[in-house]
Write an enzyme that holds these catalytic residues in place. Structure first.
Site, PDB file in Angstrom:
ATOM      1  N   ASP A  14       0.852  -1.186   0.000  1.00 49.48           N
ATOM      2  CA  ASP A  14       0.000   0.000   0.000  1.00 49.48           C
ATOM      3  C   ASP A  14       0.886   1.233   0.000  1.00 49.48           C
ATOM      4  OD1 ASP A  14      -2.338   1.417  -0.072  1.00 49.48           O
ATOM      5  OD2 ASP A  14      -2.800   1.216   2.052  1.00 49.48           O
TER       6      ASP A  14
ATOM      7  N   HIS B 267     -21.537  16.852 -14.763  1.00 50.01           N
ATOM      8  CA  HIS B 267     -20.414  17.733 -15.113  1.00 50.01           C
ATOM      9  C   HIS B 267     -20.276  18.866 -14.099  1.00 50.01           C
ATOM     10  CE1 HIS B 267     -23.180  20.900 -16.383  1.00 50.01           C
ATOM     11  NE2 HIS B 267     -23.897  19.948 -16.964  1.00 50.01           N
TER      12      HIS B 267
ATOM     13  N   GLU C  37       1.897   3.965  -4.005  1.00 53.89           N
ATOM     14  CA  GLU C  37       1.409   2.593  -4.142  1.00 53.89           C
ATOM     15  C   GLU C  37       2.356   1.747  -4.993  1.00 53.89           C
ATOM     16  OE1 GLU C  37      -3.329   3.790  -3.748  1.00 53.89           O
ATOM     17  OE2 GLU C  37      -2.361   3.641  -5.711  1.00 53.89           O
TER      18      GLU C  37
ATOM     19  N   ASP D 289      -1.250  -0.921   5.041  1.00 52.74           N
ATOM     20  CA  ASP D 289      -1.718   0.449   5.258  1.00 52.74           C
ATOM     21  C   ASP D 289      -1.088   1.038   6.522  1.00 52.74           C
ATOM     22  OD1 ASP D 289      -3.846   2.672   4.779  1.00 52.74           O
ATOM     23  OD2 ASP D 289      -4.204   2.048   6.845  1.00 52.74           O
TER      24      ASP D 289
ATOM     25  N   GLU E  54     -27.498  16.131 -23.045  1.00 54.22           N
ATOM     26  CA  GLU E  54     -28.594  16.754 -22.303  1.00 54.22           C
ATOM     27  C   GLU E  54     -29.801  16.942 -23.215  1.00 54.22           C
ATOM     28  OE1 GLU E  54     -30.531  17.198 -19.969  1.00 54.22           O
ATOM     29  OE2 GLU E  54     -29.366  18.452 -18.579  1.00 54.22           O
TER      30      GLU E  54
ATOM     31  N   ASP F  96      -5.139  -2.761  -2.388  1.00 54.68           N
ATOM     32  CA  ASP F  96      -6.446  -2.108  -2.483  1.00 54.68           C
ATOM     33  C   ASP F  96      -6.443  -0.991  -3.517  1.00 54.68           C
ATOM     34  OD1 ASP F  96      -5.652   0.434  -1.145  1.00 54.68           O
ATOM     35  OD2 ASP F  96      -5.521  -0.802   0.636  1.00 54.68           O
TER      36      ASP F  96
END
Length: 447
Positions: A12, A251, A53, A131, A327, A82
């Site tokens: 992690d 948006h 990571e 973590d 739209e 993860d």
């Protein structure tokens, strides 16, 4: 013949600011016993989450190889992280577009042969050991010191691990060892589950997001039979597979948004404002941290393309344009406020509010027409992205329509929903045609 060595690497990385003070953590575990064999952690200065990571992955693979330097092809390493981004990119399913990621991915790939390493995404709750190591490293950097393994308490936070029976060929020695480990698991209060490398305490588990399980570029993915079954209503449906999950992102703001002006597909196609660009950037950070988005599609209108591009650049994904997500065309009402429309076209507005078949003045689209094309786009996308998590960047009317259709609600429900700029809603679509609304108008990522 070399003795097969099966290891698990959990890795992690984190950044307090993204970019900000960053560190990584990695742990190497004996797959047969669940024993921790090695830990690694380091403060790396200012970096992004994704860089940290990858650095954690590199450290974990390097530590695994160092434990058995002469194992050669007999070494098998299963990586659990993860970070959906790192897992999907290293598995060969996602493109690596960000220039900071490419050299890190190449370093990770060069440590061990591709045939020796497999990757699996796990929920954050199942990655507590790595973590905690990453946070210990960041704490050390904050205090101006180096992380020290002897002072680490990360393993105390790790979920209990139950070893698996060997998956090798049958034989008395293998069977005996498997029975001994199963007995050890029972003594610890766990069970040896053939579908996972480790059994995790029930309190620490959560259902993973769906992943594409096809093996790519010499890597081996987790079989689909090991994925959690989806839930439909109150009953489990194990035969349906993972749903197509649409994360619906409205948006960001344009200059027309705060003035509440009609802004559809028949108007000026405005760009994002400064506020809208900031909202898009915040959404991008949110989805990068979430690590679940696998694909991005969006409306052809500029404000959606700009919002989608901000997220795509952060995640290293391409954007697919879907015309059905545009739209509504508001005809002569484009650019006007609700009050201005009522003043100029009062009778037409009253009819439009009362009947979804009625179009705005001047040849715009009715809500029924919009629903037909949005439903067609939904059907295309659910077929294309079955079992995947897709970010759908679109507008108020298409999002409300998708939610309404999922709930089988009447058209009048469109006027009972609030959708803020850059808000997130989520709908999951299952193989039997059922849908589940999981989120509506979430703006927590903008705060």
């Amino acid at each position: 013949m070399s003795i097969a060595r099966r290891l698990v690497v959990e890795a992690d990385g984190g950044s307090r600011g993204n970019p900000g003070p960053a560190g990584y953590g990695a742990v190497v575990i004996d797959a047969a016993t669940g024993e921790t064999l090695a830990e690694a952690a380091e403060y790396i200065g200012v970096a992004t989450n994704n860089v940290a990571e990858y650095r954690g992955l590199i450290a974990g693979l390097t530590a695994a190889k160092a434990l058995f330097p002469d194992a050669g092809d007999a070494l098998r390493v299963h990586v659990r992280m993860d970070s959906k981004l790192v897992v999907e990119q290293m598995s060969g399913r996602w493109k690596i577009k960000h220039p900071d990621m490419k050299p890190l991915a190449a370093r990770a790939a060069a440590i061990l042969p591709a045939s020796s390493v497999t990757y699996e995404w796990i929920p954050r709750a199942q990655n507590k050991h790595a973590d905690r190591l990453a946070n210990e490293a960041m704490d050390a950097g904050r205090d101006g010191r180096q992380w020290e393994a002897s002072a680490s308490t990360a393993e105390l936070d790790a979920p209990a691990r139950t070893p698996l029976p060997d998956r090798g060929p049958p034989g008395d020695a293998v069977a005996g060892a498997a029975k001994a480990r199963a007995a050890l698991a029972a003594a610890r209060g766990g069970t040896a589950d053939a579908g996972t490398l480790f059994e995790v305490d029930a309190g620490a588990s959560e259902e993973p997001e769906p992943t594409d399980v096809t093996a790519v570029a010499g890597t081996t993915a987790v079989p689909a039979s090991e994925a959690a079954s989806p839930q439909v209503g109150w009953a489990a449906a194990p035969d349906l597979g993972a749903p197509a999950t649409f994360i619906l992102l409205r948006h960001g703001e344009t200059l027309l948004t705060p003035e509440k002006r009609f802004s559809g597909s028949g108007g000026t196609d405005p760009e994002l404002s400064a506020v809208g660009r900031d909202q898009a950037a915040r959404a991008a950070l949110h989805f990068a941290a979430l690590g679940t988005v696998q694909d991005i599609v969006c409306s052809p209108l500029r404000r959606c393309r700009e919002t989608a591009a901000a997220v795509a650049d952060r995640l290293g994904l391409d954007v697919r344009i879907e015309d059905g997500l545009r739209e509504c065309d508001f005809g002569a009402w484009e650019g006007l406020t609700f009050g201005e429309v009522r003043e100029r076209y009062g009778d037409d507005l009253t009819a439009w509010l009362a009947d979804p078949e009625t179009a705005p003045t001047g040849g715009g689209e009715s809500f029924t027409e919009v629903a037909d094309r949005v439903a067609a786009a939904r059907d295309r996308l659910t077929a294309r992205y079955a079992g995947r998590t897709v970010l759908v960047v679109t507008h108020v009317t298409p999002i409300k329509t998708l939610v309404r259709l999922a709930l089988e609600a009447p058209a009048q429900s469109m006027f009972r929903m609030e959708l803020s700029a850059a808000s997130i809603s989520t709908v999951a679509y299952y193989g039997d045609g059922n849908a589940s609304v999981r989120l509506l108008n979430d703006t927590s990522h903008l705060r």
